[in-house]
Scaffold this motif. Structure first.
Motif, PDB file in Angstrom:
ATOM      1  N   VAL A  34       0.817  -1.218   0.000  1.00  0.00           N
ATOM      2  CA  VAL A  34       0.000   0.000   0.000  1.00  0.00           C
ATOM      3  C   VAL A  34       0.847   1.262   0.000  1.00  0.00           C
ATOM      4  O   VAL A  34       0.491   2.264  -0.623  1.00  0.00           O
ATOM      5  CB  VAL A  34      -0.957   0.006   1.216  1.00  0.00           C
ATOM      6  N   ALA A  35       1.984   1.236   0.698  1.00  0.00           N
ATOM      7  CA  ALA A  35       2.772   2.457   0.852  1.00  0.00           C
ATOM      8  C   ALA A  35       4.263   2.162   0.857  1.00  0.00           C
ATOM      9  O   ALA A  35       4.693   1.076   1.257  1.00  0.00           O
ATOM     10  CB  ALA A  35       2.378   3.176   2.143  1.00  0.00           C
ATOM     11  N   CYS A  36       5.017   3.147   0.416  1.00  0.00           N
ATOM     12  CA  CYS A  36       6.478   3.052   0.419  1.00  0.00           C
ATOM     13  C   CYS A  36       7.056   4.444   0.623  1.00  0.00           C
ATOM     14  O   CYS A  36       6.467   5.438   0.196  1.00  0.00           O
ATOM     15  CB  CYS A  36       6.972   2.459  -0.903  1.00  0.00           C
ATOM     16  N   PHE A  37       8.210   4.512   1.287  1.00  0.00           N
ATOM     17  CA  PHE A  37       8.890   5.802   1.437  1.00  0.00           C
ATOM     18  C   PHE A  37      10.384   5.632   1.222  1.00  0.00           C
ATOM     19  O   PHE A  37      10.939   4.547   1.406  1.00  0.00           O
ATOM     20  CB  PHE A  37       8.607   6.433   2.808  1.00  0.00           C
ATOM     21  N   LEU A  38      11.012   6.708   0.830  1.00  0.00           N
ATOM     22  CA  LEU A  38      12.451   6.715   0.621  1.00  0.00           C
ATOM     23  C   LEU A  38      13.155   6.660   1.969  1.00  0.00           C
ATOM     24  O   LEU A  38      12.833   7.405   2.892  1.00  0.00           O
ATOM     25  CB  LEU A  38      12.856   7.991  -0.125  1.00  0.00           C
ATOM     26  N   CYS A  39      14.122   5.772   2.088  1.00  0.00           N
ATOM     27  CA  CYS A  39      14.828   5.525   3.343  1.00  0.00           C
ATOM     28  C   CYS A  39      16.301   5.888   3.133  1.00  0.00           C
ATOM     29  O   CYS A  39      16.989   5.252   2.325  1.00  0.00           O
ATOM     30  CB  CYS A  39      14.664   4.057   3.711  1.00  0.00           C
ATOM     31  N   ARG A  95      -0.366   0.790  11.485  1.00  0.00           N
ATOM     32  CA  ARG A  95      -1.365  -0.173  11.007  1.00  0.00           C
ATOM     33  C   ARG A  95      -0.844  -0.915   9.770  1.00  0.00           C
ATOM     34  O   ARG A  95      -1.023  -2.129   9.631  1.00  0.00           O
ATOM     35  CB  ARG A  95      -2.678   0.539  10.681  1.00  0.00           C
ATOM     36  N   LEU A  96      -0.217  -0.179   8.883  1.00  0.00           N
ATOM     37  CA  LEU A  96       0.325  -0.787   7.673  1.00  0.00           C
ATOM     38  C   LEU A  96       1.431  -1.787   7.996  1.00  0.00           C
ATOM     39  O   LEU A  96       1.514  -2.862   7.387  1.00  0.00           O
ATOM     40  CB  LEU A  96       0.865   0.302   6.736  1.00  0.00           C
ATOM     41  N   GLN A 104       2.231  -4.047   4.909  1.00  0.00           N
ATOM     42  CA  GLN A 104       1.833  -3.253   3.753  1.00  0.00           C
ATOM     43  C   GLN A 104       2.658  -1.974   3.607  1.00  0.00           C
ATOM     44  O   GLN A 104       2.291  -1.091   2.842  1.00  0.00           O
ATOM     45  CB  GLN A 104       0.348  -2.904   3.852  1.00  0.00           C
ATOM     46  N   LEU A 105       3.779  -1.888   4.318  1.00  0.00           N
ATOM     47  CA  LEU A 105       4.638  -0.703   4.249  1.00  0.00           C
ATOM     48  C   LEU A 105       6.063  -1.124   3.931  1.00  0.00           C
ATOM     49  O   LEU A 105       6.632  -1.988   4.598  1.00  0.00           O
ATOM     50  CB  LEU A 105       4.604   0.047   5.576  1.00  0.00           C
ATOM     51  N   THR A 106       6.639  -0.518   2.897  1.00  0.00           N
ATOM     52  CA  THR A 106       8.020  -0.827   2.529  1.00  0.00           C
ATOM     53  C   THR A 106       8.866   0.447   2.527  1.00  0.00           C
ATOM     54  O   THR A 106       8.332   1.558   2.429  1.00  0.00           O
ATOM     55  CB  THR A 106       8.105  -1.485   1.137  1.00  0.00           C
ATOM     56  N   ALA A 107      10.171   0.245   2.623  1.00  0.00           N
ATOM     57  CA  ALA A 107      11.122   1.352   2.573  1.00  0.00           C
ATOM     58  C   ALA A 107      12.113   1.093   1.448  1.00  0.00           C
ATOM     59  O   ALA A 107      12.617  -0.028   1.295  1.00  0.00           O
ATOM     60  CB  ALA A 107      11.854   1.496   3.900  1.00  0.00           C
TER      61      ALA A 107
END
Length: 281
Positions: free
Chosen positions: A150-155, A214-215, A220-223
């Motif tokens: 569902v979501a991803c952010f730059l790490c 929650r993700l 459902q959350l990746t970096a």
């Protein structure tokens, strides 16, 4: 793909540079950092922007309502200055939606306020509007689709220079390590979301607190780990360092000029890597 840009912060730590300007309007060279970020996305073909406005929204609106193409493009004056012939244009094919999301709203509240403008968007981008990078955006997007979350952010690694200290209970120091060598990573403020993200955000919540928890529980959350150039503009010192890089012609985030983009990362890795870590020192 639409790009949501959070532009409503007060930027209190930048007041020396910002005066009464909102943080996204603080300049690096001839243009505000907001322009640099939008130009980055536009280079990769993402030119449909949603600006989440708050503090000094009028400054951002007026900037684009009275946008001067001549400041960052070659042009020719004709007829005694009565006619301007631009060699190229920055924003003629951009679409910008300006949304008042509240003076004191959190990022999560601003995000909720623009949900209706993302109708029909299965996947979209978002950004804090205070950081610059030479990240290869198509690779970031491809990774997101492959992992199908569902979501991803730059790490990224912190750009600041400070030391982490480890001690015993009685205060004896047993380790001092530079933060860049400690394996610590932070949220770089570049996001990719599926529209389902809104199912995980309740009214009044911050974006990366409750929703991301929650993700995580649902896997459902990746970096996306990135070790290339990334720098945040939180303080006057950081604004000056970015401005200096720009003035020296060493702005790695200017991917549209190609010579310092991440397309050249493998062949110029050492040079760019060293340049990236000048920020914050």
């Amino acid at each position: 793909m639409k790009v949501v840009l959070f532009c409503g912060g007060l930027g209190t730590r930048l007041r020396e540079a910002a005066a009464n300007l909102p943080k996204p309007m603080v300049h690096i060279g001839y243009r505000p950092i907001l322009w640099h970020i939008m130009k980055y996305y536009a280079y990769y073909g993402h030119k449909d922007f949603i600006l989440c406005l708050g503090y000094k929204a009028d400054a951002i609106k007026n900037y684009f309502l009275h946008y001067n193409e001549c400041l960052s493009n070659d042009f020719t004056l004709l007829n005694g200055g009565k006619t301007i012939q631009l060699s190229n244009s920055d924003i003629e094919d951009w679409k910008i939606t300006f949304v008042d999301t509240g003076l004191h709203s959190s990022i999560g509240q601003r995000f909720k306020a623009v949900e209706k403008y993302l109708e029909g968007e299965e996947v979209f981008l978002a950004n804090y509007s205070d950081g610059l990078t030479d990240l290869n955006l198509p690779r970031f997007i491809d990774d997101f689709y492959q992992k199908d979350r569902v979501a991803c952010f730059l790490c990224v690694k912190p750009s600041h220079s400070f030391h982490l200290v480890s001690t015993t209970e009685d205060g004896l120091v047993n380790d001092i390590k530079d933060v860049k060598e400690a394996g610590i990573r932070i949220n770089g403020g570049y996001f990719l979301f599926k529209r389902e993200i809104y199912q995980y955000i309740n009214e009044g919540e911050e974006l990366v607190c409750e929703p991301f928890q929650r993700l995580m529980k649902l896997n459902q959350l990746t970096a996306y780990k990135y070790d290339g150039f990334w720098a945040c503009m939180d303080t006057f010192k950081e604004q000056q360092q970015l401005d200096d890089l720009y003035c020296q012609g060493k702005a790695p985030w200017h991917v549209w000029k190609s010579t310092q983009s991440e397309y050249c990362w493998e062949t110029n890795k050492s040079k760019t890597f060293n340049l990236a870590y000048q920020i914050g020192r």
